[in-house]
Design an enzyme around this catalytic site. Structure first.
Site, short mmCIF file in Angstrom:
data_model
loop_
_atom_site.label_atom_id
_atom_site.label_comp_id
_atom_site.label_asym_id
_atom_site.label_seq_id
_atom_site.Cartn_x
_atom_site.Cartn_y
_atom_site.Cartn_z
N ASP A 47 0.84 -1.21 0.00
CA ASP A 47 0.00 0.00 0.00
C ASP A 47 0.88 1.26 0.00
OD1 ASP A 47 0.86 -0.06 2.61
OD2 ASP A 47 -1.13 0.03 3.52
N ASP A 86 -1.27 -6.45 -0.34
CA ASP A 86 -1.22 -5.74 0.94
C ASP A 86 -2.61 -5.20 1.26
OD1 ASP A 86 0.07 -4.79 3.15
OD2 ASP A 86 1.07 -3.12 2.15
N LYS A 116 -1.06 -9.60 3.07
CA LYS A 116 -0.29 -9.09 4.22
C LYS A 116 -1.18 -8.11 4.97
CE LYS A 116 3.13 -5.78 3.99
NZ LYS A 116 2.65 -4.80 4.98
N GLU A 118 -1.14 -5.45 8.75
CA GLU A 118 -0.25 -4.83 9.75
C GLU A 118 -0.73 -5.08 11.18
OE1 GLU A 118 0.37 -0.68 8.94
OE2 GLU A 118 1.15 -1.07 6.92
N GLU A 185 9.69 -3.85 10.49
CA GLU A 185 10.05 -2.56 9.89
C GLU A 185 10.58 -1.60 10.94
OE1 GLU A 185 7.24 -0.89 7.10
OE2 GLU A 185 8.30 1.02 7.03
O1 KIV Z 1 3.41 -1.29 1.73
C1 KIV Z 1 4.61 -1.63 1.67
O2 KIV Z 1 5.30 -1.40 0.67
C2 KIV Z 1 5.17 -2.30 2.84
C3 KIV Z 1 6.65 -2.52 2.86
C4 KIV Z 1 7.36 -1.25 3.08
C5 KIV Z 1 7.03 -3.56 3.82
O3 KIV Z 1 4.45 -2.65 3.72
#
Ligand code: KIV
Length: 289
Positions: A47, A86, A116, A118, A185
């Protein structure tokens, strides 16, 4: 699963063997193609698109529809690399049901291999629910940009012993919830090293030092397409912004001065046809004038 695709057991085996896992973000077909040709293992349709592609200040405004559109272009192109969709802010924050519904959209509508999300805490039951639906989940702790406001900006996380312990507990909880890998991160190296040692699943670091099982960088950062001050962890392997600007400036100059297009950039027609064409009068749509 498409033939030749990197599998989750293969990723686990890479950690066991000590082979580093290489991940980069991708947002379009050319990026996905070049990354695959370079031998990248995982393509994260991050994202971060909000900032590097869509012109936002952060990741929060990015929508599901935007992420599905970008993920589809990457998934259509990538054969071997694992494609991670994401989940954007708001797509898994309301309920487990909503999270599962949106994760399924990534798989069915955008052809992502896995998703993915968070955080730990409330995200743990989301991970359990999505994994129960048969979808692989990559976790993400430390600096989680979707919580930028709560974290007080893009800052290093886990710098006190108690915060470091919390990070370790969060990463272990994500593994227990079923994550197949966890992104770390902007966390201090000893914290990332301890987490990497403690987890059986791979850690993928970004600003977390070399002991992680793999690394990820944002495509535009590593290629020098983003300009200005970059986070400390960014290494620019090329300066494409300068190269692109130079090429576009030369193009603009050549168009204005008439250098471009030259003869080799144009199409000819057979001589006899040209003669006929030149001899005939012009037929107007509304009759002769
Ligand atoms: O959204 C993204 O690109 C990320 C990476 C920086 C790990 O979550």
């Amino acid at each position: 699963m498409k033939p030749g695709k990197l599998t989750l057991p293969e990723l686990a085996a890479m950690k066991a063997r000590g082979d580093k896992i290489v991940m980069v973000t991708a947002y379009d077909a050319p990026g996905a193609r070049l990354a695959e040709q370079a031998g990248i293992d995982i393509l994260l349709v991050g994202d971060t698109a909000g900032m590097v592609v869509l012109g936002h200040e952060g990741t929060v405004p990015v929508t599901m529809d935007e992420m599905l559109f970008l993920t589809r272009t990457v998934a259509r192109t990538a054969k071997r690399p694992l494609v991670v969709g994401d989940m954007p802010f708001g797509s898994y924050h309301v309920s487990d049901e909503d999270a599962v519904r949106n994760a399924i959209r990534f798989i069915k509508e955008a052809d992502a291999d896995v998703v993915k999300l968070e955080g730990a805490g409330p995200s743990l039951s989301r991970v359990r629910a999505i994994v129960s639906a048969g979808i692989g989940v990559m976790g993400h702790v430390g600096l989680t940009p979707q919580s930028e406001t709560i974290l007080g900006g893009f800052k290093t996380q886990g710098r006190t012993a108690s915060k470091a312990r919390q990070l370790l507990a969060d990463a272990l909880a994500l593994e227990a919830a079923g994550c197949f890998a966890v992104v770390l991160e902007a966390v201090p190296v000893p914290v990332a090293a301890r987490i990497t040692d403690s987890l059986t699943v791979p850690t993928i670091g970004i600003g977390a030092g070399a002991t992680c099982d793999g690394q990820v960088l944002v495509y535009h950062d590593l290629l020098g397409l983003t300009e200005g001050r970059a986070p400390r962890f960014v290494k620019r392997y090329a300066n494409l912004a300068e190269e692109i600007r130079r090429a576009l400036t030369v193009y603009a100059g050549e168009v204005r001065s008439g250098i471009y297009p030259a003869e080799e950039h144009t199409y000819a027609m057979p001589e006899d046809e040209l003669e006929l064409f030149s001899a005939e009068g012009v037929e107007h749509a509304h009759g002769e004038r």
